[in-house]
Design a protein around this motif. Structure first.
Motif, PDB file in Angstrom:
ATOM      1  N   TYR A  98       0.727  -1.204   0.137  1.00 45.64           N
ATOM      2  CA  TYR A  98      -0.054   0.049  -0.041  1.00 45.64           C
ATOM      3  C   TYR A  98       0.933   1.169   0.094  1.00 45.64           C
ATOM      4  O   TYR A  98       0.572   2.264  -0.715  1.00 45.64           O
ATOM      5  CB  TYR A  98      -0.924   0.243   1.151  1.00 45.64           C
ATOM      6  N   ASP A  99       2.139   1.232   0.495  1.00 44.48           N
ATOM      7  CA  ASP A  99       3.065   2.382   0.503  1.00 44.48           C
ATOM      8  C   ASP A  99       4.122   2.030  -0.334  1.00 44.48           C
ATOM      9  O   ASP A  99       5.014   1.346   0.373  1.00 44.48           O
ATOM     10  CB  ASP A  99       3.444   2.498   2.067  1.00 44.48           C
ATOM     11  N   PRO A 100       4.159   2.068  -1.559  1.00 42.16           N
ATOM     12  CA  PRO A 100       5.404   1.422  -2.331  1.00 42.16           C
ATOM     13  C   PRO A 100       6.386   2.609  -2.222  1.00 42.16           C
ATOM     14  O   PRO A 100       6.313   3.589  -2.112  1.00 42.16           O
ATOM     15  CB  PRO A 100       4.647   1.693  -3.856  1.00 42.16           C
ATOM     16  N   PRO A 101       7.645   1.817  -2.574  1.00 43.50           N
ATOM     17  CA  PRO A 101       8.888   2.806  -2.466  1.00 43.50           C
ATOM     18  C   PRO A 101       8.933   3.911  -3.622  1.00 43.50           C
ATOM     19  O   PRO A 101       8.338   3.562  -4.460  1.00 43.50           O
ATOM     20  CB  PRO A 101      10.007   2.039  -2.480  1.00 43.50           C
ATOM     21  N   LEU A 102       9.729   4.893  -3.147  1.00 42.39           N
ATOM     22  CA  LEU A 102      10.068   5.938  -4.270  1.00 42.39           C
ATOM     23  C   LEU A 102      11.152   5.443  -5.176  1.00 42.39           C
ATOM     24  O   LEU A 102      12.261   5.434  -4.735  1.00 42.39           O
ATOM     25  CB  LEU A 102      10.211   7.192  -3.657  1.00 42.39           C
ATOM     26  N   ASN A 103      10.774   4.934  -6.543  1.00 34.79           N
ATOM     27  CA  ASN A 103      11.671   4.830  -7.528  1.00 34.79           C
ATOM     28  C   ASN A 103      11.185   5.103  -8.869  1.00 34.79           C
ATOM     29  O   ASN A 103      10.102   5.676  -8.930  1.00 34.79           O
ATOM     30  CB  ASN A 103      12.219   3.506  -7.264  1.00 34.79           C
ATOM     31  N   LYS A 104      12.031   4.968  -9.770  1.00 37.40           N
ATOM     32  CA  LYS A 104      11.437   5.321 -11.254  1.00 37.40           C
ATOM     33  C   LYS A 104      10.226   4.643 -11.525  1.00 37.40           C
ATOM     34  O   LYS A 104       9.350   5.360 -12.287  1.00 37.40           O
ATOM     35  CB  LYS A 104      12.508   4.739 -12.297  1.00 37.40           C
ATOM     36  N   ALA A 105       9.916   3.433 -11.221  1.00 39.38           N
ATOM     37  CA  ALA A 105       8.592   2.611 -11.615  1.00 39.38           C
ATOM     38  C   ALA A 105       7.627   3.373 -10.766  1.00 39.38           C
ATOM     39  O   ALA A 105       6.254   3.233 -11.241  1.00 39.38           O
ATOM     40  CB  ALA A 105       8.888   1.387 -11.305  1.00 39.38           C
ATOM     41  N   THR A 106       7.571   3.823  -9.586  1.00 37.06           N
ATOM     42  CA  THR A 106       6.465   4.309  -8.765  1.00 37.06           C
ATOM     43  C   THR A 106       6.431   5.824  -8.755  1.00 37.06           C
ATOM     44  O   THR A 106       5.748   6.377  -7.922  1.00 37.06           O
ATOM     45  CB  THR A 106       6.661   3.910  -7.354  1.00 37.06           C
ATOM     46  N   LEU A 107       7.438   6.627  -9.413  1.00 37.29           N
ATOM     47  CA  LEU A 107       7.495   7.953  -9.208  1.00 37.29           C
ATOM     48  C   LEU A 107       6.058   8.813  -9.809  1.00 37.29           C
ATOM     49  O   LEU A 107       5.598   9.736  -9.111  1.00 37.29           O
ATOM     50  CB  LEU A 107       8.452   8.485 -10.498  1.00 37.29           C
ATOM     51  N   VAL A 108       5.386   8.075 -10.693  1.00 34.08           N
ATOM     52  CA  VAL A 108       4.151   8.635 -11.003  1.00 34.08           C
ATOM     53  C   VAL A 108       2.826   8.755  -9.993  1.00 34.08           C
ATOM     54  O   VAL A 108       2.387   9.565  -9.587  1.00 34.08           O
ATOM     55  CB  VAL A 108       3.606   8.043 -12.322  1.00 34.08           C
ATOM     56  N   LEU A 109       3.080   7.411  -9.313  1.00 30.38           N
ATOM     57  CA  LEU A 109       2.120   7.133  -8.096  1.00 30.38           C
ATOM     58  C   LEU A 109       2.423   8.427  -6.916  1.00 30.38           C
ATOM     59  O   LEU A 109       1.341   8.796  -6.360  1.00 30.38           O
ATOM     60  CB  LEU A 109       2.528   5.866  -7.421  1.00 30.38           C
ATOM     61  N   TRP A 110       3.701   8.994  -6.759  1.00 30.45           N
ATOM     62  CA  TRP A 110       4.264   9.770  -5.784  1.00 30.45           C
ATOM     63  C   TRP A 110       3.734  11.133  -6.394  1.00 30.45           C
ATOM     64  O   TRP A 110       3.355  12.226  -5.393  1.00 30.45           O
ATOM     65  CB  TRP A 110       5.522   9.595  -5.270  1.00 30.45           C
TER      66      TRP A 110
END
Length: 159
Positions: A98-110
């Motif tokens: 539910y709280d994904p790490p901040l990286n290239k793949a999840t940048l849009v989510l953040w």
């Protein structure tokens, strides 16, 4: 007033979910109460791969049941929460968190929520500003002509 009612409703609904999670734990055997608490913590932060908007503790899907059993087995074998989380991420990807790490793949989510807030603030500013309409300013000669035209069109007795 509406905010207070919404917060009250949310708290009531949230308090109903806690007994459901606690009731499900009773069906899982743990040697120590600490292990049961770890089970609760892990199953509430891991997302059901099928349901998508439910955690493992709340989901009734078959895969969630299997994953709860997997978490129980991993806890009973002595693995840490970090090791269990890494195992689940390796199998299901960052989506399971539910709280994904901040990286290239999840940048849009953040960044998407921040972008949406900025777009909303811009829209409020853009559509909420009042345009000041200034009356047309006439030169003294134009004003004199206007007064003359108005005087000529006046009929006696209408004032």
């Amino acid at each position: 007033m509406v905010k207070v009612a919404l917060v009250s409703l949310f708290l009531c609904l949230a308090s109903l979910a806690v007994p459901l999670v606690q009731a499900d734990i009773k069906s899982y055997e743990f040697a120590e109460p600490e292990m049961a608490q770890r089970f609760v913590d892990l199953t509430t932060v891991l997302r059901c791969p099928k349901c998508q908007n439910q955690n493992l503790a709340d989901s009734d899907s078959i895969i969630a049941k299997d994953l709860r059993e997997q978490v129980q087995t991993l806890i009973n074998t002595g693995q840490t929460n970090q090791q269990i989380t890494e195992f689940m991420v390796q199998r299901y990807g960052n989506f399971i968190l539910y709280d994904p790490p901040l990286n290239k793949a999840t940048l849009v989510l953040w960044l998407a929520p921040i972008g949406m807030v900025l777009i909303g603030l811009w829209a409020l500013w853009f559509f909420g500003r009042k345009t000041h309409v200034q009356g047309a300013m006439l030169s003294p000669s134009e004003q004199q002509k206007l007064d003359q035209l108005l005087a000529e069109n006046r009929t006696p007795g209408r004032d």
